[in-house]
Design a protein around this motif. Structure first.
Motif, PDB file in Angstrom:
ATOM      1  N   TRP A 116      -4.617   6.106 -12.132  1.00  0.00           N
ATOM      2  CA  TRP A 116      -3.984   5.152 -11.216  1.00  0.00           C
ATOM      3  C   TRP A 116      -3.270   4.038 -11.962  1.00  0.00           C
ATOM      4  O   TRP A 116      -2.437   3.351 -11.399  1.00  0.00           O
ATOM      5  N   GLY A 121       2.872   1.777  -6.718  1.00  0.00           N
ATOM      6  CA  GLY A 121       2.534   1.521  -5.329  1.00  0.00           C
ATOM      7  C   GLY A 121       1.119   1.042  -5.121  1.00  0.00           C
ATOM      8  O   GLY A 121       0.544   0.324  -5.954  1.00  0.00           O
ATOM      9  N   TRP A 122       0.507   1.485  -4.015  1.00  0.00           N
ATOM     10  CA  TRP A 122      -0.797   0.975  -3.620  1.00  0.00           C
ATOM     11  C   TRP A 122      -1.904   1.395  -4.587  1.00  0.00           C
ATOM     12  O   TRP A 122      -2.872   0.664  -4.777  1.00  0.00           O
ATOM     13  N   ARG A 123      -1.746   2.558  -5.227  1.00  0.00           N
ATOM     14  CA  ARG A 123      -2.787   2.996  -6.163  1.00  0.00           C
ATOM     15  C   ARG A 123      -2.872   2.076  -7.369  1.00  0.00           C
ATOM     16  O   ARG A 123      -3.974   1.743  -7.832  1.00  0.00           O
ATOM     17  N   ARG A 125      -1.951  -1.081  -7.344  1.00  0.00           N
ATOM     18  CA  ARG A 125      -2.471  -2.370  -6.856  1.00  0.00           C
ATOM     19  C   ARG A 125      -3.985  -2.334  -6.714  1.00  0.00           C
ATOM     20  O   ARG A 125      -4.674  -3.304  -7.048  1.00  0.00           O
ATOM     21  N   VAL A 126      -4.498  -1.213  -6.206  1.00  0.00           N
ATOM     22  CA  VAL A 126      -5.958  -1.071  -6.073  1.00  0.00           C
ATOM     23  C   VAL A 126      -6.620  -1.028  -7.448  1.00  0.00           C
ATOM     24  O   VAL A 126      -7.631  -1.704  -7.684  1.00  0.00           O
ATOM     25  N   CYS A 127      -6.052  -0.242  -8.358  1.00  0.00           N
ATOM     26  CA  CYS A 127      -6.609  -0.142  -9.710  1.00  0.00           C
ATOM     27  C   CYS A 127      -6.594  -1.500 -10.406  1.00  0.00           C
ATOM     28  O   CYS A 127      -7.540  -1.859 -11.109  1.00  0.00           O
ATOM     29  N   SER A 128      -5.523  -2.281 -10.167  1.00  0.00           N
ATOM     30  CA  SER A 128      -5.369  -3.578 -10.828  1.00  0.00           C
ATOM     31  C   SER A 128      -6.352  -4.616 -10.312  1.00  0.00           C
ATOM     32  O   SER A 128      -6.571  -5.638 -10.969  1.00  0.00           O
ATOM     33  N   SER A 129      -6.929  -4.385  -9.141  1.00  0.00           N
ATOM     34  CA  SER A 129      -7.864  -5.357  -8.549  1.00  0.00           C
ATOM     35  C   SER A 129      -9.208  -4.726  -8.225  1.00  0.00           C
ATOM     36  O   SER A 129      -9.999  -5.308  -7.476  1.00  0.00           O
ATOM     37  N   SER A 130      -9.485  -3.550  -8.775  1.00  0.00           N
ATOM     38  CA  SER A 130     -10.677  -2.793  -8.384  1.00  0.00           C
ATOM     39  C   SER A 130     -11.981  -3.504  -8.718  1.00  0.00           C
ATOM     40  O   SER A 130     -12.962  -3.418  -7.959  1.00  0.00           O
TER      41      SER A 130
END
Length: 224
Positions: A116, A121-123, A125-130
């Motif tokens: 990710w 995209g959203w993946r 963003r999620v990985c960056s703030s997981s």
């Protein structure tokens, strides 16, 4: 097995301490609970009953939620805030989320980077703030568990005193709930502030949480 133990020793060490502390807490808590039961002229309960009781669940959940709140806020705060001289901080002037190149994401990701991190995209963003998202979610779940178990325990005391039970909303806005909650929060905030400040002047040789012993006091983060 030796390789596994060596490479995961830190997690296993604290996981073991967690289990020992939970067992110790449950044994001491049962003794305290049954002592109060006998003093009130009521029957003592078994160890299994205590483990499933709202009293034990409340004590565990209120400690866990404060710990995850501490790390959730710490993960977010250290993105933007710095403390000159602290090994726990980024260098002054380097606050913020960093560039894609610094974070090794997108086209800058390496062959061993998480999938990710190479996505967009959203993946991404999620990985960056997981990490923050996970810590925050666990905090909220523990806080909810504390409020539910705490209400059950509180209402049991209310009924034993022939007083009316309270609703969930009534309990989470009560002095009892916030007294228990805030006494845990303030200890966590104290610990983080002390760690950030004391690591400016104090050292622990060999620890990644400390600057090298000979590093100057004003060396910060990577500068150390």
């Amino acid at each position: 097995m030796r390789t596994f133990l060596r490479e995961n020793a830190l997690t296993l060490f604290f996981g073991g301490l967690l289990l020992l502390a939970l067992v110790g807490q449950s044994v001491a808590g049962l003794a305290q609970h049954n002592g109060q039961q006998v003093a009130d002229g009521q029957e003592a309960i078994s160890y299994a009953q205590y483990l499933l009781s709202s009293d034990f669940a409340t004590d565990v959940a209120e400690n866990w939620q404060s710990e995850f709140l501490q790390f959730f806020l710490y993960v977010l705060a250290t993105v933007w805030f710095v403390q000159k001289g602290s090994s726990e901080s980024k260098k002054p002037g380097h606050g913020g989320r960093g560039t894609d190149e610094e974070q090794r994401v997108g086209v800058h990701a390496g062959p061993r980077s998480p999938a990710w991190a190479r996505a967009g995209g959203w993946r991404l963003r999620v990985c960056s703030s997981s990490l923050g998202l996970t810590m925050g979610t666990i905090f909220l779940l523990c806080w909810l568990a504390q409020s539910v178990a705490g209400r059950a325990s509180y209402n049991a005391e209310q009924l034993s005193a022939y007083e009316d039970p309270v609703s969930w909303a009534g309990y989470v806005t009560s002095a009892d709930f916030w007294s228990r909650t805030l006494q845990n929060w303030q200890s966590e905030f104290l610990a983080v502030a002390a760690m950030a400040a004391l690591s400016i002047f104090l050292r622990q040789r060999g620890s990644p949480e400390s600057k090298p012993v000979g590093a100057p006091h004003d060396a910060t983060g990577d500068d150390a």
